[in-house]
Design an enzyme around this catalytic site. Sequence first.
Site, PDB file in Angstrom:
ATOM      1  N   LYS A   1      -3.795   3.484  -0.977  1.00  0.00           N
ATOM      2  CA  LYS A   1      -4.932   4.392  -0.846  1.00  0.00           C
ATOM      3  C   LYS A   1      -4.490   5.661  -0.135  1.00  0.00           C
ATOM      4  CE  LYS A   1      -7.451   1.251   1.298  1.00  0.00           C
ATOM      5  NZ  LYS A   1      -6.834  -0.034   0.990  1.00  0.00           N
TER       6      LYS A   1
ATOM      7  N   MET B   1      -5.130   9.489  10.792  1.00  0.00           N
ATOM      8  CA  MET B   1      -5.844   9.908   9.576  1.00  0.00           C
ATOM      9  C   MET B   1      -6.850  11.020   9.871  1.00  0.00           C
ATOM     10  SD  MET B   1      -6.485   6.029   8.129  1.00  0.00           S
ATOM     11  CE  MET B   1      -7.137   5.491   9.718  1.00  0.00           C
TER      12      MET B   1
ATOM     13  N   ASP C   1       0.819  -1.205   0.000  1.00  0.00           N
ATOM     14  CA  ASP C   1       0.000   0.000   0.000  1.00  0.00           C
ATOM     15  C   ASP C   1       0.859   1.265   0.000  1.00  0.00           C
ATOM     16  OD1 ASP C   1       0.862   0.529   2.594  1.00  0.00           O
ATOM     17  OD2 ASP C   1      -0.918  -0.326   3.536  1.00  0.00           O
TER      18      ASP C   1
END
Length: 558
Positions: free
Chosen positions: A73, A212, A51
């Site tokens: 992502k 995040m 990722d």
Amino acid sequence: MSEAPLKTPALTPDSTQLGTVYLVGAGPGDTGLLTARAAELIEKCDVLVYDALSNPAFLSRTKSDCTKIYVGKRLGKHSASQSEINALLVEHASAGRMVVRLKGGDPFVFGRGGEEAHELASHGIPYQLVPGVTSAIAALESAGIPVTHREIARSFTVITGHTAVPANGTASTVPAGSTATTAQAPASASNSTATGTFTQYAATDGTLIFLMGVSHLAEIASDLIAGGKSPDTPVAIVEQGTTIRERRTDGTLSTIAKIAGERGVSNPAVICVGDVAAFRFTSEALPLAGARIAVTGTSALTEKLRQPLTDLGARVYTAPYMQVAQSPEAATLLPLLSEISWLIFTSTNGVHGFFSLIKARGDDVRSLSQTKFCVVGNGTAETLRSYGFTADYVPPRYTVADMAQGFTGLWKAGAAHAAGSSAAGSGLVCALRAKEGSDDLAEIFLREQIPFRDIPLYTLAADEAQLDALLSQIDALNYITFASSSGASAFFERYAKSLTEPAASRLPSACAFVCIGEKTAATVNGWRAKLNLQKRILTARTYTAEGIIQAISGDKND
């Protein structure tokens, strides 16, 4: 190195040839924080599914025929959906392949590792879980922030600050289960609107850690204040923690959103709320504290440099863009071992490649009992010693030209008697080195009529993906190291090309080039003039990895 296209496979696993999927945590980004188990699996796997949070240097550890599939992502930018990723894992394992699913941090800390494990289990695919160092703790610790501290914070809660927009367009929190904590967390508000989403955490004891959450920073701060947290509660944000680009931003609940906006703070970042956010346990006493260094070359060399530089306090980015591949013609060019009087190695790659070659050929190493060894550099001599052989000649200066001249004198004088039973001036001399090696060796030996065979044992080629990853980091660097002319040229060729691209990263004005020797420095100087780069060039006094470290240390402390 091959790249496989994304596709949705037919999910028809054959139980007689199922491979295993390893859900592996890559840690927060620092290559030194990759676990030994993770490194072992990356080196052996047939397929690597990785990722956006994985350090690109990890990719250089794979086998040459490993299939690498990027499924990263970022907020609002998805390379592959979770269902597509699940299908890929099932497809490749069903074909009997060993699959590593490499995820930033830990697979089970907001990494959807549980979803992937569930999908694999539902298809009867065997899997193993390999924990990783989570950024929730490591990023803060790297910036000097303890998540717990006696009498200040006895617990910590990890919360995702990421929200999704459902079909009705109303922002909502992530589903229940979005909180990981060392103590009982408040119930998740899975159906609440964005306003007030984080209010419930204001009453939680200890440190609050949001992953995040940068895009919702103002909401997080205002909700916590609304829930009863003091506006003066310390807040720290650590961007890209443990990496060369780590940056810390400090404030309070009442000021952090404004400060972060002014500084352009962005994900990946860890937000710490609580009294521990005021700490900064970072030693400035280490010699290279604050230095940001990119080490380039082969994987073996970059790892050799990384640890001592890190021990001295530097932040190190490893850029192993020079890939070593064995030349197919070497086996036929290498004569019988019994015919060789001297073996010459100019690098550790040559030593490793030679012993790998004779093992593959089925040669008996006892045939080397009368053979002498000439090597360039103490590092190459140490590598040779690891195979049970001691170098008979190591030139005082670590260049191929110096070695060739010194060896010529040794050969002519027959001075090898003291080091062994055979005379120096007889038999075949074989040099096993890179196909791209200097012409100095062959020219001197031919001129001096030494019976010589130059065997291209391996080739060096630049990995453009690794180069591009390095170029994305260069604006943060103080030093870039070069261990060969070919490695320096590969970097500057790609850098020159990148300057024509939109939003290209540029070398900062204070960045210096550190070269292992004079020949490499001459190459760098040529590129410096060609590209009109006003940068300093440091040349190691001894042409070794240790020499590079000493050059940086001396410069930093001047």
